[in-house]
Scaffold this motif. Structure first.
Motif, PDB file in Angstrom:
ATOM      1  N   LEU A   8     -34.569 -43.002 -57.481  1.00  0.00           N
ATOM      2  CA  LEU A   8     -34.219 -42.997 -56.065  1.00  0.00           C
ATOM      3  C   LEU A   8     -32.974 -42.127 -55.904  1.00  0.00           C
ATOM      4  O   LEU A   8     -31.955 -42.366 -56.557  1.00  0.00           O
ATOM      5  CB  LEU A   8     -33.920 -44.420 -55.579  1.00  0.00           C
ATOM      6  CG  LEU A   8     -34.922 -45.509 -55.958  1.00  0.00           C
ATOM      7  CD1 LEU A   8     -34.418 -46.873 -55.487  1.00  0.00           C
ATOM      8  CD2 LEU A   8     -36.294 -45.204 -55.369  1.00  0.00           C
ATOM      9  N   ILE A   9     -33.048 -41.129 -55.045  1.00  0.00           N
ATOM     10  CA  ILE A   9     -31.911 -40.216 -54.883  1.00  0.00           C
ATOM     11  C   ILE A   9     -30.803 -40.884 -54.076  1.00  0.00           C
ATOM     12  O   ILE A   9     -31.016 -41.336 -52.950  1.00  0.00           O
ATOM     13  CB  ILE A   9     -32.348 -38.907 -54.201  1.00  0.00           C
ATOM     14  CG1 ILE A   9     -33.360 -38.169 -55.086  1.00  0.00           C
ATOM     15  CG2 ILE A   9     -31.129 -38.020 -53.925  1.00  0.00           C
ATOM     16  CD1 ILE A   9     -33.824 -36.844 -54.497  1.00  0.00           C
ATOM     17  N   LYS A  42     -34.059 -23.077 -51.427  1.00  0.00           N
ATOM     18  CA  LYS A  42     -34.634 -23.605 -50.192  1.00  0.00           C
ATOM     19  C   LYS A  42     -35.827 -24.507 -50.464  1.00  0.00           C
ATOM     20  O   LYS A  42     -36.061 -25.472 -49.736  1.00  0.00           O
ATOM     21  CB  LYS A  42     -35.040 -22.453 -49.275  1.00  0.00           C
ATOM     22  CG  LYS A  42     -33.856 -21.712 -48.659  1.00  0.00           C
ATOM     23  CD  LYS A  42     -34.321 -20.652 -47.675  1.00  0.00           C
ATOM     24  CE  LYS A  42     -33.132 -19.954 -47.024  1.00  0.00           C
ATOM     25  NZ  LYS A  42     -33.569 -18.903 -46.059  1.00  0.00           N
ATOM     26  N   THR A  43     -36.587 -24.180 -51.492  1.00  0.00           N
ATOM     27  CA  THR A  43     -37.764 -24.991 -51.801  1.00  0.00           C
ATOM     28  C   THR A  43     -37.402 -26.370 -52.315  1.00  0.00           C
ATOM     29  O   THR A  43     -38.203 -27.311 -52.220  1.00  0.00           O
ATOM     30  CB  THR A  43     -38.629 -24.286 -52.850  1.00  0.00           C
ATOM     31  OG1 THR A  43     -37.823 -23.976 -54.007  1.00  0.00           O
ATOM     32  CG2 THR A  43     -39.227 -23.003 -52.289  1.00  0.00           C
ATOM     33  N   MET A  44     -36.180 -26.519 -52.868  1.00  0.00           N
ATOM     34  CA  MET A  44     -35.753 -27.801 -53.427  1.00  0.00           C
ATOM     35  C   MET A  44     -35.006 -28.655 -52.421  1.00  0.00           C
ATOM     36  O   MET A  44     -34.910 -29.871 -52.586  1.00  0.00           O
ATOM     37  CB  MET A  44     -34.867 -27.577 -54.651  1.00  0.00           C
ATOM     38  CG  MET A  44     -35.575 -26.973 -55.846  1.00  0.00           C
ATOM     39  SD  MET A  44     -36.921 -28.051 -56.438  1.00  0.00           S
ATOM     40  CE  MET A  44     -35.996 -29.486 -57.008  1.00  0.00           C
ATOM     41  N   PRO A  50     -30.965 -37.656 -50.156  1.00  0.00           N
ATOM     42  CA  PRO A  50     -30.805 -39.110 -50.353  1.00  0.00           C
ATOM     43  C   PRO A  50     -31.905 -39.895 -49.652  1.00  0.00           C
ATOM     44  O   PRO A  50     -32.278 -39.600 -48.516  1.00  0.00           O
ATOM     45  CB  PRO A  50     -29.437 -39.385 -49.731  1.00  0.00           C
ATOM     46  CG  PRO A  50     -28.695 -38.092 -49.880  1.00  0.00           C
ATOM     47  CD  PRO A  50     -29.736 -37.021 -49.664  1.00  0.00           C
ATOM     48  N   GLY A  51     -32.422 -40.894 -50.347  1.00  0.00           N
ATOM     49  CA  GLY A  51     -33.502 -41.711 -49.820  1.00  0.00           C
ATOM     50  C   GLY A  51     -34.864 -41.327 -50.353  1.00  0.00           C
ATOM     51  O   GLY A  51     -35.801 -42.134 -50.309  1.00  0.00           O
ATOM     52  N   ASN A  52     -35.007 -40.102 -50.869  1.00  0.00           N
ATOM     53  CA  ASN A  52     -36.275 -39.682 -51.451  1.00  0.00           C
ATOM     54  C   ASN A  52     -36.464 -40.264 -52.846  1.00  0.00           C
ATOM     55  O   ASN A  52     -35.499 -40.653 -53.504  1.00  0.00           O
ATOM     56  CB  ASN A  52     -36.354 -38.157 -51.535  1.00  0.00           C
ATOM     57  CG  ASN A  52     -36.580 -37.506 -50.179  1.00  0.00           C
ATOM     58  OD1 ASN A  52     -36.939 -38.182 -49.214  1.00  0.00           O
ATOM     59  ND2 ASN A  52     -36.378 -36.204 -50.099  1.00  0.00           N
ATOM     60  N   GLU A  53     -37.710 -40.296 -53.284  1.00  0.00           N
ATOM     61  CA  GLU A  53     -38.040 -40.695 -54.651  1.00  0.00           C
ATOM     62  C   GLU A  53     -38.578 -39.478 -55.396  1.00  0.00           C
ATOM     63  O   GLU A  53     -39.366 -38.702 -54.845  1.00  0.00           O
ATOM     64  CB  GLU A  53     -39.092 -41.799 -54.661  1.00  0.00           C
ATOM     65  CG  GLU A  53     -38.648 -43.084 -53.995  1.00  0.00           C
ATOM     66  CD  GLU A  53     -39.738 -44.136 -54.000  1.00  0.00           C
ATOM     67  OE1 GLU A  53     -40.449 -44.256 -55.027  1.00  0.00           O
ATOM     68  OE2 GLU A  53     -39.895 -44.828 -52.982  1.00  0.00           O
ATOM     69  N   VAL A  54     -38.157 -39.334 -56.635  1.00  0.00           N
ATOM     70  CA  VAL A  54     -38.578 -38.190 -57.445  1.00  0.00           C
ATOM     71  C   VAL A  54     -38.965 -38.653 -58.848  1.00  0.00           C
ATOM     72  O   VAL A  54     -38.471 -39.664 -59.348  1.00  0.00           O
ATOM     73  CB  VAL A  54     -37.460 -37.126 -57.542  1.00  0.00           C
ATOM     74  CG1 VAL A  54     -37.270 -36.418 -56.211  1.00  0.00           C
ATOM     75  CG2 VAL A  54     -36.142 -37.744 -58.004  1.00  0.00           C
ATOM     76  N   VAL A  75     -41.956 -39.396 -53.366  1.00  0.00           N
ATOM     77  CA  VAL A  75     -42.048 -39.913 -51.994  1.00  0.00           C
ATOM     78  C   VAL A  75     -40.901 -39.299 -51.194  1.00  0.00           C
ATOM     79  O   VAL A  75     -39.729 -39.513 -51.525  1.00  0.00           O
ATOM     80  CB  VAL A  75     -41.938 -41.458 -51.963  1.00  0.00           C
ATOM     81  CG1 VAL A  75     -42.014 -41.946 -50.515  1.00  0.00           C
ATOM     82  CG2 VAL A  75     -43.029 -42.095 -52.800  1.00  0.00           C
ATOM     83  N   LEU A  76     -41.249 -38.541 -50.161  1.00  0.00           N
ATOM     84  CA  LEU A  76     -40.239 -37.881 -49.337  1.00  0.00           C
ATOM     85  C   LEU A  76     -40.092 -38.623 -48.009  1.00  0.00           C
ATOM     86  O   LEU A  76     -41.076 -38.848 -47.309  1.00  0.00           O
ATOM     87  CB  LEU A  76     -40.626 -36.423 -49.076  1.00  0.00           C
ATOM     88  CG  LEU A  76     -40.845 -35.556 -50.319  1.00  0.00           C
ATOM     89  CD1 LEU A  76     -41.096 -34.110 -49.909  1.00  0.00           C
ATOM     90  CD2 LEU A  76     -39.643 -35.637 -51.264  1.00  0.00           C
ATOM     91  N   ARG A  77     -38.859 -38.989 -47.694  1.00  0.00           N
ATOM     92  CA  ARG A  77     -38.570 -39.714 -46.453  1.00  0.00           C
ATOM     93  C   ARG A  77     -37.661 -38.907 -45.542  1.00  0.00           C
ATOM     94  O   ARG A  77     -37.119 -39.444 -44.574  1.00  0.00           O
ATOM     95  CB  ARG A  77     -37.911 -41.063 -46.781  1.00  0.00           C
ATOM     96  CG  ARG A  77     -38.767 -41.976 -47.650  1.00  0.00           C
ATOM     97  CD  ARG A  77     -38.120 -43.338 -47.829  1.00  0.00           C
ATOM     98  NE  ARG A  77     -38.998 -44.245 -48.531  1.00  0.00           N
ATOM     99  CZ  ARG A  77     -38.990 -44.416 -49.861  1.00  0.00           C
ATOM    100  NH1 ARG A  77     -38.133 -43.732 -50.611  1.00  0.00           N
ATOM    101  NH2 ARG A  77     -39.825 -45.261 -50.432  1.00  0.00           N
ATOM    102  N   THR A  78     -37.436 -37.650 -45.846  1.00  0.00           N
ATOM    103  CA  THR A  78     -36.447 -36.854 -45.131  1.00  0.00           C
ATOM    104  C   THR A  78     -36.698 -36.836 -43.634  1.00  0.00           C
ATOM    105  O   THR A  78     -35.785 -37.073 -42.834  1.00  0.00           O
ATOM    106  CB  THR A  78     -36.432 -35.414 -45.676  1.00  0.00           C
ATOM    107  OG1 THR A  78     -36.258 -35.453 -47.095  1.00  0.00           O
ATOM    108  CG2 THR A  78     -35.303 -34.620 -45.057  1.00  0.00           C
TER     109      THR A  78
END
Length: 236
Positions: A8-9, A42-44, A50-54, A75-78
């Motif tokens: 979890l970021i 930019k791609t990253m 913060p809040g994303n899962e990697v 899982v991206l929550r941005t």
């Protein structure tokens, strides 16, 4: 040294011209930092929020080194968090709490709770989940509260107070003469989280956890409760 895990970021900071130092909470390796080469591309940027899962693989020549992460999105929550100030404040609050843990010290129970929190961060369940999380954090840091039986009588019913001195529950009957000196114990803190809680009870729960976090964790470290905590709570 090498391992792979989901994380979890919590945050990141610039490192050199093109890289970042990524801070993750992982189940098996705790709060863990590492360099992401090219992390400012930019791609990253949509991934390293913060809040994303990697999914990450970490490697280093020696275990004590900072090491390097290879990162893949999970899982991206941005978009959700950027459109919801409550979510952003919640992510900042969660990160501040997890930074109270020693780096690289596994706390799988807290990881699981943090994962559930992120899934419900913009729902009415979030405040109660945060209150339970703060209780669990106190326990992990060695300052757990005893909310199972009355400190005075051993009774397990009508536990409506907590002693600010001992951190132990007190029953209605035993605490009545000293009610003004005791902290309210809302019933939802003794039950598994799963339903929204009314505002007054939430206020009591956060007052309780803030008292012990401030006394036992923040103040000894020269810290105060994060601003994001107050802002998040005020929105409810």
């Amino acid at each position: 040294m090498q391992w792979s895990e989901r994380g979890l970021i919590l945050g990141l900071k610039k490192h050199g011209e093109t890289s970042v130092i990524l801070e993750l909470m992982t189940r098996g390796h705790g709060r863990h930092l590492g360099v992401v080469r090219g992390g400012r591309a930019k791609t990253m940027q949509p991934v390293l929020q913060p809040g994303n899962e990697v999914e990450v693989s970490w490697r280093a020549r020696l275990e004590e080194h900072l090491g390097v992460y290879a990162v893949e999105a999970a899982v991206l929550r941005t978009d959700l968090l950027l459109s919801n100030p409550q979510g952003l404040h919640g992510v900042n609050w969660l990160g501040a709490l997890l930074r109270l843990l020693p780096e690289r010290d596994p706390h799988p129970g807290l990881y699981d709770r943090a994962h559930v929190l992120l899934q419900h961060l913009t729902t009415p369940l979030a405040p109660a989940l945060f209150a339970h999380f703060e209780l669990a954090l106190l326990a992990e840091l060695g300052f757990g509260l005893d909310l199972e039986q009355c400190a005075a009588t051993g009774a397990r019913d009508e536990l409506i107070y907590v002693s600010p001195k001992s951190g132990r529950a007190v029953s209605r009957a035993a605490g009545a003469p000293w009610a003004a000196r005791l902290l309210p114990l809302p019933a939802f803190l003794r039950e598994p989280p799963g339903v929204p809680v009314e505002r007054d009870r939430l206020r009591e729960g956060f007052r309780l956890t803030e008292f012990f976090l401030t006394r036992d964790v923040f103040a000894p470290r020269g810290l105060t409760a994060p601003d994001s905590r107050a802002v998040f709570i005020a929105r409810f």
